[in-house]
Design an enzyme around this catalytic site. Structure first.
Site, short mmCIF file in Angstrom:
data_model
loop_
_atom_site.label_atom_id
_atom_site.label_comp_id
_atom_site.label_asym_id
_atom_site.label_seq_id
_atom_site.Cartn_x
_atom_site.Cartn_y
_atom_site.Cartn_z
N GLU A 279 3.34 -1.17 9.32
CA GLU A 279 2.69 -1.56 8.08
C GLU A 279 2.27 -0.33 7.26
O GLU A 279 2.38 -0.31 6.03
CB GLU A 279 1.46 -2.43 8.39
CG GLU A 279 0.83 -3.08 7.19
CD GLU A 279 1.67 -4.20 6.61
OE1 GLU A 279 1.29 -4.72 5.54
OE2 GLU A 279 2.69 -4.57 7.21
N CYS B 11 -1.35 -7.03 10.52
CA CYS B 11 -0.99 -6.96 9.10
C CYS B 11 -1.99 -7.73 8.25
O CYS B 11 -2.46 -7.25 7.21
CB CYS B 11 0.41 -7.52 8.88
SG CYS B 11 0.89 -7.55 7.14
#
Length: 557
Positions: free
Chosen positions: A230, A157
């Site tokens: 994500e 991320c």
């Protein structure tokens, strides 16, 4: 014990392996609008409110990981990351206030946000999905393993945020402060944030050094899963304004149609089909016996074939360069389509003469049709190519027509490469080998040998299309033979373009624009009440480095 492998840092290896998936986040409507500077404020505030949920979960996961780490230095490093994450959340409020707005005091996490935060906290708590981490976590070593798993779920991320914002920052004029989101973008491109990313990746290495190969595979799966979650997080951001991506969603649902064309060699494949046919011919050729006799009188020996193929290849390369020199002007940079057509008429003559030499040489004689089909079935297409066409053809909400236009000497090779699943629906237009009882005579049934013949096939297909609705023609190619089709298509996409294509295009005023930056520019031009227009013969072609970019542009994630 496994530890790190020869490829170096775990995070670097995983990012390289799964980087194509980052494209699906970059090409979301959210980031295209953000990069253009015209993302609606309400959308951005909603995103920040979701991001706060996500970053709070990261801070909580860091706290759990700190408790699991058994080395004091690692604990301190994780603690610093947690503090930095908290500081990042606090900075959101000041950035928003600078615009004259305030963050919502209460905002419920949406489903993709919940999925990621649940996944992250479950991993940090010693669980993976529905299962607990293998083994008990009572010992310091087992707890360290959980800390490594947690960093494996966080690292992608952070790297993704850094990558996307750097891609966007590269498009901005550093001296232009009119971009409303510039401060936000700069914050994720700062040395401070990059230090946090690098520190998290270094920690992942440090915590994983004593893990087994099976445990490293678990981290890789967690890293990959986090990337997917994500992408879903960014894709889920609600956009109410007009957008330019994904292209398929901009078509009229009833009458609109996408007609997609693509080349085969070096567009769908990593290798030219002529090299594949040469390999088949040499491998299956008869061997010469000790007395000089051949076991099959109708074909050259493998040794003779190697010599013949090498000579043909060398002659083609030499004459190709001579042809390029003769058709490439040295003055004038304005887009000149007529001049390019005249130049490619000469190139067409060169291609036809080269094919005639192949036929006259006899190198294609004696090839077995079934052997060609088997080679096609085992042919590895470029990463993401098969997945794109499969998803496209399965999508019942998109009215589409797909055509492969190729110089390939053998249509059987192409049809076999696309023979699995729904890809039988692709329309293949190429040359064919002539057979007698499934054995090649060495002759080529010539259908598309040159740029001009490929262009004529392209035009003929479009003439048959229903023109009542909103139609778009997209062409994906990689070589000089595709240049005219690329330019006449509404959207011409160049895949990993060859130097010769760029060289010729540049000389006739063709502009090559990276697809993402082109989309950002299109989004800038999009104003309320207008529509996104794509039109052929603009002199602009869009470049990509992977099929993931094409997939993200046309279909989304």
């Amino acid at each position: 014990m496994g530890g790190l492998d020869v490829d170096g840092r775990l995070a670097t290896r995983f990012w390289t392996k799964f980087k194509n998936e980052s494209v699906f986040a970059l090409y979301t409507p959210f980031f295209v609008c953000l990069a253009s500077g015209n993302l609606e404020t309400a959308t951005f505030l909603h995103f920040i409110s979701q991001d706060v949920h996500l970053l709070n979960a990261f801070a909580q996961a860091y706290e759990l990981a700190e408790d699991c780490a058994d080395d004091e230095e690692d604990k301190n490093a994780i603690r610093k990351l947690r503090i930095r994450m908290k500081d990042k959340i606090k900075s959101f409020d000041s950035i928003v206030r600078d615009w004259g707005f305030e963050l919502p005091t209460e905002c419920t996490a949406n489903n993709p946000t919940v999925k990621y935060t649940d996944f992250l906290l479950a991993t940090a708590s010693g669980k993976i999905g529905e299962e607990k981490v293998p083994g008990k976590i009572a010992t310091p070593f087992e707890k360290t393993k959980v800390a490594a798993y947690t960093l494996g779920a966080i690292a992608p991320c952070l790297r993704l945020f850094s990558f996307i914002h750097k891609e966007i920052q590269a498009l901005l004029d550093p001296s232009d402060n009119s971009h409303i989101y510039k401060k936000w973008i700069d914050s994720y491109c700062s040395e401070n944030f990059e230090a946090s990313v690098m520190q998290a990746e270094d920690l992942l290495d440090a915590l994983s050094v004593s893990l087994t190969s099976e445990e490293l595979e678990v981290i890789e799966k967690l890293y990959h899963q986090a990337m997917g979650l994500e992408v879903d997080f960014f894709s889920s951001q609600p956009i109410a304004q007009q957008i330019v991506v994904p292209l398929s969603q901009l078509q009229e649902p009833v009458s609109g149609q996408l007609t997609i064309f693509c080349d085969f060699d070096l567009t769908c494949t990593a290798f030219d089909s002529s090299a594949i046919l040469a390999e088949i011919a040499i491998v299956t050729a008869p061997k010469v016996g000790p007395d000089g006799s051949q076991t099959h009188l109708t074909r050259m020996s493998s040794a003779d074939l190697k010599i013949k193929w090498s000579a043909l290849s060398a002659q083609y390369t030499e004459e190709f360069e001579q042809c390029m020199e003769s058709i490439t002007p040295h003055t004038g940079r304005e887009f000149n389509y007529e001049g390019l057509c005249e130049a490619l008429e000469q190139f067409s003559d060169f291609e036809k003469k080269a094919n005639l030499r192949v036929v006259q040489s006899g190198v294609l004689k004696g090839l077995n049709q079934e052997g060609i089909k088997r080679a096609g079935q085992s042919l590895i297409l470029q990463d993401g190519c098969r997945e794109f066409f499969t998803k496209l053809l399965k999508n019942e909400n998109i009215k589409t027509d797909v055509h492969v236009l190729s110089y390939c000497w053998c249509g059987d090779l192409i049809r076999s490469a696309f023979s699995s699943g729904d890809l039988n629906a692709l329309n293949i237009y190429s040359n064919e080998l002539s057979y007698e009882e499934s054995i090649s005579t060495g002759e080529i049934v010539k259908k598309v040998e040159s740029p001009m013949e490929k262009l004529q096939a392209f035009r003929n297909i479009l003439r048959k299309r229903n023109n009542d609705g909103q139609n778009l023609a997209i062409y994906v190619g990689a070589s000089i033979g595709d240049l005219l089709c690329l330019l006449e298509a509404d959207v011409g996409i160049v895949m990993c373009s060859s130097p010769s294509l760029r060289r010729l295009g540049d000389q006739f005023g063709v502009s090559f624009v990276p697809l993402f930056s082109g989309l950002v520019e299109k989004q800038k031009q999009l104003v309320e009440g207008s529509s996104s227009t794509w039109k052929g013969l603009s002199g602009i072609l869009y470049t990509v480095s992977s099929w993931a970019e094409i997939h993200a542009f046309i279909l989304g994630s």
